[in-house]
Design an enzyme around this catalytic site. Sequence first.
Site, PDB file in Angstrom:
ATOM      1  N   GLU A 184      26.378  11.938  -0.109  1.00  0.00           N
ATOM      2  CA  GLU A 184      24.968  11.579   0.381  1.00  0.00           C
ATOM      3  C   GLU A 184      25.013  11.594   1.631  1.00  0.00           C
ATOM      4  O   GLU A 184      24.129  12.228   2.403  1.00  0.00           O
ATOM      5  CB  GLU A 184      24.346  10.253  -0.320  1.00  0.00           C
ATOM      6  CG  GLU A 184      24.091  10.421  -1.683  1.00  0.00           C
ATOM      7  CD  GLU A 184      23.712   8.900  -2.307  1.00  0.00           C
ATOM      8  OE1 GLU A 184      22.552   9.137  -3.302  1.00  0.00           O
ATOM      9  OE2 GLU A 184      24.051   7.743  -1.827  1.00  0.00           O
ATOM     10  N   ASP A 212      10.822  -3.262  10.161  1.00  0.00           N
ATOM     11  CA  ASP A 212       9.666  -3.517   9.523  1.00  0.00           C
ATOM     12  C   ASP A 212       9.226  -5.003   9.344  1.00  0.00           C
ATOM     13  O   ASP A 212      10.039  -5.962  10.204  1.00  0.00           O
ATOM     14  CB  ASP A 212       9.560  -2.895   8.294  1.00  0.00           C
ATOM     15  CG  ASP A 212       8.300  -2.188   7.882  1.00  0.00           C
ATOM     16  OD1 ASP A 212       7.535  -3.171   7.369  1.00  0.00           O
ATOM     17  OD2 ASP A 212       7.971  -0.930   8.054  1.00  0.00           O
ATOM     18  N   ASP A 213       8.227  -5.366   8.774  1.00  0.00           N
ATOM     19  CA  ASP A 213       7.694  -6.530   8.503  1.00  0.00           C
ATOM     20  C   ASP A 213       8.823  -7.718   8.131  1.00  0.00           C
ATOM     21  O   ASP A 213       9.832  -7.493   7.461  1.00  0.00           O
ATOM     22  CB  ASP A 213       6.980  -6.577   7.302  1.00  0.00           C
ATOM     23  CG  ASP A 213       6.235  -7.724   6.988  1.00  0.00           C
ATOM     24  OD1 ASP A 213       6.021  -8.830   7.767  1.00  0.00           O
ATOM     25  OD2 ASP A 213       5.395  -7.479   6.129  1.00  0.00           O
ATOM     26  N   ASP A 225      -7.163   8.567   9.235  1.00  0.00           N
ATOM     27  CA  ASP A 225      -8.503   9.300   9.673  1.00  0.00           C
ATOM     28  C   ASP A 225      -8.472   9.765  10.934  1.00  0.00           C
ATOM     29  O   ASP A 225      -7.470   9.267  11.608  1.00  0.00           O
ATOM     30  CB  ASP A 225      -9.685   8.317   9.276  1.00  0.00           C
ATOM     31  CG  ASP A 225      -9.438   7.045  10.163  1.00  0.00           C
ATOM     32  OD1 ASP A 225      -9.456   7.142  11.376  1.00  0.00           O
ATOM     33  OD2 ASP A 225      -9.553   5.994   9.346  1.00  0.00           O
ATOM     34  N   ASN A 282      -2.971  -4.556   5.969  1.00  0.00           N
ATOM     35  CA  ASN A 282      -2.818  -4.557   4.433  1.00  0.00           C
ATOM     36  C   ASN A 282      -3.721  -5.047   3.639  1.00  0.00           C
ATOM     37  O   ASN A 282      -3.471  -5.829   2.579  1.00  0.00           O
ATOM     38  CB  ASN A 282      -1.371  -5.268   4.225  1.00  0.00           C
ATOM     39  CG  ASN A 282      -0.038  -4.435   4.612  1.00  0.00           C
ATOM     40  OD1 ASN A 282      -0.059  -3.375   4.041  1.00  0.00           O
ATOM     41  ND2 ASN A 282       0.479  -4.552   5.682  1.00  0.00           N
ATOM     42  N   SER A 332      -1.803   1.479   7.032  1.00  0.00           N
ATOM     43  CA  SER A 332      -2.760   0.685   6.321  1.00  0.00           C
ATOM     44  C   SER A 332      -2.199   0.456   4.865  1.00  0.00           C
ATOM     45  O   SER A 332      -2.963   1.205   4.204  1.00  0.00           O
ATOM     46  CB  SER A 332      -4.171   0.675   6.665  1.00  0.00           C
ATOM     47  OG  SER A 332      -4.954  -0.087   5.656  1.00  0.00           O
ATOM     48  N   ARG A 363      -3.817  -9.824  -0.352  1.00  0.00           N
ATOM     49  CA  ARG A 363      -2.054 -10.186  -0.167  1.00  0.00           C
ATOM     50  C   ARG A 363      -2.011 -11.286   0.710  1.00  0.00           C
ATOM     51  O   ARG A 363      -1.131 -11.561   1.536  1.00  0.00           O
ATOM     52  CB  ARG A 363      -1.741  -8.924   0.764  1.00  0.00           C
ATOM     53  CG  ARG A 363      -0.385  -8.676   0.604  1.00  0.00           C
ATOM     54  CD  ARG A 363       0.264  -7.739   1.917  1.00  0.00           C
ATOM     55  NE  ARG A 363       1.747  -7.403   1.516  1.00  0.00           N
ATOM     56  CZ  ARG A 363       2.598  -7.141   2.563  1.00  0.00           C
ATOM     57  NH1 ARG A 363       2.165  -6.769   3.806  1.00  0.00           N
ATOM     58  NH2 ARG A 363       3.866  -6.633   2.115  1.00  0.00           N
ATOM     59  N   GLY A 406       0.148   2.146   3.918  1.00  0.00           N
ATOM     60  CA  GLY A 406       0.143   3.270   3.766  1.00  0.00           C
ATOM     61  C   GLY A 406      -1.064   4.225   4.402  1.00  0.00           C
ATOM     62  O   GLY A 406      -1.119   3.907   5.346  1.00  0.00           O
ATOM     63  N   PHE A 410     -25.258  -2.831   7.643  1.00  0.00           N
ATOM     64  CA  PHE A 410     -25.202  -2.091   9.088  1.00  0.00           C
ATOM     65  C   PHE A 410     -26.533  -2.437   9.536  1.00  0.00           C
ATOM     66  O   PHE A 410     -27.300  -1.951   8.911  1.00  0.00           O
ATOM     67  CB  PHE A 410     -24.669  -0.726   9.220  1.00  0.00           C
ATOM     68  CG  PHE A 410     -25.209  -0.202  10.474  1.00  0.00           C
ATOM     69  CD1 PHE A 410     -24.078  -0.478  11.399  1.00  0.00           C
ATOM     70  CD2 PHE A 410     -26.120   0.501  10.650  1.00  0.00           C
ATOM     71  CE1 PHE A 410     -24.062   0.257  12.799  1.00  0.00           C
ATOM     72  CE2 PHE A 410     -26.326   1.163  11.895  1.00  0.00           C
ATOM     73  CZ  PHE A 410     -25.510   1.090  12.964  1.00  0.00           C
ATOM     74  N   ASP A 441       2.069   4.539   0.892  1.00  0.00           N
ATOM     75  CA  ASP A 441       3.328   3.563   0.364  1.00  0.00           C
ATOM     76  C   ASP A 441       4.325   4.090  -0.699  1.00  0.00           C
ATOM     77  O   ASP A 441       5.081   3.594  -1.494  1.00  0.00           O
ATOM     78  CB  ASP A 441       2.776   2.067   0.091  1.00  0.00           C
ATOM     79  CG  ASP A 441       2.781   1.247   1.104  1.00  0.00           C
ATOM     80  OD1 ASP A 441       3.270   1.506   2.273  1.00  0.00           O
ATOM     81  OD2 ASP A 441       2.129   0.189   1.386  1.00  0.00           O
TER      82      ASP A 441
HETATM   83  C1  DGJ Z   1       2.727  -1.983   4.138  1.00  0.00           C
HETATM   84  C2  DGJ Z   1       3.347  -0.670   4.622  1.00  0.00           C
HETATM   85  O1  DGJ Z   1       2.644   0.507   4.175  1.00  0.00           O
HETATM   86  C3  DGJ Z   1       4.846  -0.762   4.337  1.00  0.00           C
HETATM   87  O2  DGJ Z   1       5.379   0.671   4.856  1.00  0.00           O
HETATM   88  C4  DGJ Z   1       5.469  -1.859   4.952  1.00  0.00           C
HETATM   89  O3  DGJ Z   1       5.107  -1.918   6.250  1.00  0.00           O
HETATM   90  C5  DGJ Z   1       4.826  -3.128   4.284  1.00  0.00           C
HETATM   91  N1  DGJ Z   1       3.336  -2.964   4.444  1.00  0.00           N
HETATM   92  C6  DGJ Z   1       5.279  -4.376   5.092  1.00  0.00           C
HETATM   93  O4  DGJ Z   1       4.623  -5.466   4.822  1.00  0.00           O
END
Ligand code: DGJ
Length: 730
Positions: free
Chosen positions: A616, A368-369, A536, A482, A529, A445, A531, A282, A550
């Site tokens: 269930e 999701d993704d 923050d 991620n 991020s 990743r 999970g 920084f 996650d």
């Molecule tokens: C990480 C996330 O925490 C998951 O819930 C999911 O969205 C994956 N990424 C998807 O790549």
Amino acid sequence: MAVLLDEKKSLFTLYTRNSMYQMKVDNLGVLLHTYYGKRTEIIDYSYLISWKDRGFAGNPYQAGNDRTYSLETLPQEYSCFGSGDYRASALKIRYHMGARALELRYVRHEILEGKYGIPGLPAVYAQEGDRADTLVIVLKDDVSGVFVYLYYGVMENLDVITRAVRIENRAENSIFLERALSMCLDQLYGSYDFLTFYGKHEMERKLSRAHIHHGVQSVGSVRGTSSHHYNPFMILADRSATETQGNCYGFSFLYSGNFLAEAEYDQFNQTRVLMGIHPDNFEFELKPGEDFWTPEVAMVYSDAGFEKMSQAYHHAFRNNLCRGKYKKARRPVLMNNWEGTYFTFTGEKLVQMAKEAADLGVELFVMDDGWFGKRDSDESGLGDWYVNEKKLGCTLAELSDRIHELGMKFGIWFEPECVSEDSDLYREHPDWAFIIPGRKPMRGRYQLVLDFSRQDVRDHIFAQMCEVLDNAKVEYLKWDFNRSISDVYSAVLPADRQGEVSHRYVLGLYEFLEKLGRRYPDMLIEGCSGGGGRFDAGMLYYTPQIWCSDDTDAIERLKIQYGTSFAYPVSTVGSHVSACPNHQTGRVTPLDTRATVAMAGTFGYELDPMKLTAEEKVQIRQQIATFKNYYDLIQDGKYHRLTNPFVDEVYTVWEYAAEDGSEALMSVVATKIYANEASIYVKLRGLKEDRYYLLNGERYLGGALMYAGFRMPEATEEYQSWNFHFVEEK
Ligand code: DGJ
């Protein structure tokens, strides 16, 4: 006004409902810190300071022959590097002649009504009815031309004091900030514990508690995000402090990038606490006339242990940090397809899942993704935010319409800050990713990080996202990230300004989120991020909930959510029921236990509903009804940690108590079973001592539940759970 000035004594006293904070300008114009703790009558707390001639402690020239005056031993309000205070400093600036010593002296102050805000950065804000004032103390260093504005936000009824610093260059040359922390707190004496929250991907925010010992102890992040590994939250506590007893001080950093949280125990057993942007990598240039704002720290003092501190944070973060429609509006119970399908789905498959989900009472379906570009695995596609209609078998609008026809809302996933090398975006703009010229970048990743310090990069991604969001009805967005950031280098900044990139990145991220929130005010944005890698208080200003981890294993989540609860309210904790055997641990837990645990959060499901048995499904319908029934109590009630899952191995117990004590929901999970086990009792909190409560037709005296306790039920199956709802007898 919660800021009082005693001009004669040059004393500034700030007070909140329970706490008091005091500073004094001494004869040399140095701002000393005199007190932070329980609220008392206002007196001059500088009587606590000892003036002694200490060997090897330098004396400022202006002190004349007074060898008892040393910045090294006096409690400083905002310590500077290089002028005789050899402890860890809050501020270090290189100025025109290359020197770094600063001597900050009082110039003036201002007391303003209301709480200050910070341009481009998150800050706790006052709501109507809140009593909030701002104190600004202006300090300057004559030689360098540096002016420092110390900001204090005094939120009287919230019991929160915030701090931030503005640094201004009034010299004729550039100055370079090398360390610009947001706060410094000197405690004259005391033996403290330092509580921090460490972890890893899939096990975030484990509590670490250690005695502060001589030297510097710190945690922090240089990953570009606040990280899974350490949370930007720390507590300084009496060694004997418990959930309900003892002094403790919480410090929450409203920032989502690199941070440092530090404590130093010095030669005279004084403790200094510091928090701010991590100084590693920084360096920020301020040209003449420019200024720099540090991010904010929110401080809470409790004279009655951690619970009172946590509850003050919960209240403040829920009401005075989170914003937008979903600060108050009931969050929909969602189903996310990630653990149900991962990348392997079609539009038709999702609609089938959504049909089942709607039938169960789920209110929002999240894709999701995997819905965009070329994205059938995590090796490609990031950056190409156009709908893969071939994979979906329809347009996004068609898919969204079909889900809406089922009576559900619809949401989608994005990872705006990253790019895959195998993407059109990267092929076109390789220089938009963080890559140091001449080096091969680190992959995380398989992906790289886009230079979000750049306006053009952000604008491009923003436009792509709007194109998607404007062409279908989307009520929820999951913002994921991620990997950790590396190869920090911006192609548009000169060599001598590369030290600004990490901070500019965070400012860029915030600007983006602010713009997104304004353009789609009705959309619920959930942060994520991998999970909880960016869980923050800074992110909470933009995203009122964050996917907590996650790790969806209910038993592991007990620990993760326990640590998270020290600063963050239930309403911010993304938590889902997933399938068993659990995908992260292989553990099998009862479906109802998974729901009990997920209810200590935003509550949703993350599984393939087509694979559920009839039994269930009945259970899930009931769970959703239960959650909705207790929604207000869970989200707005006072949260009590009744056991510590790291210590109490047989049961984990927590409680949500109505603000007025008229009802409480106690959740219990059996985490271990032993044959012929001794009975275990847990004491509730937050009830009325002299009132009776009803539970399953039995009457219990509030005082008895709190002081004698409640006998835990015996588990007949592994990981069994219970919810006990105590209601005050009318
Ligand atoms: C990480 C996330 O925490 C998951 O819930 C999911 O969205 C994956 N990424 C998807 O790549």
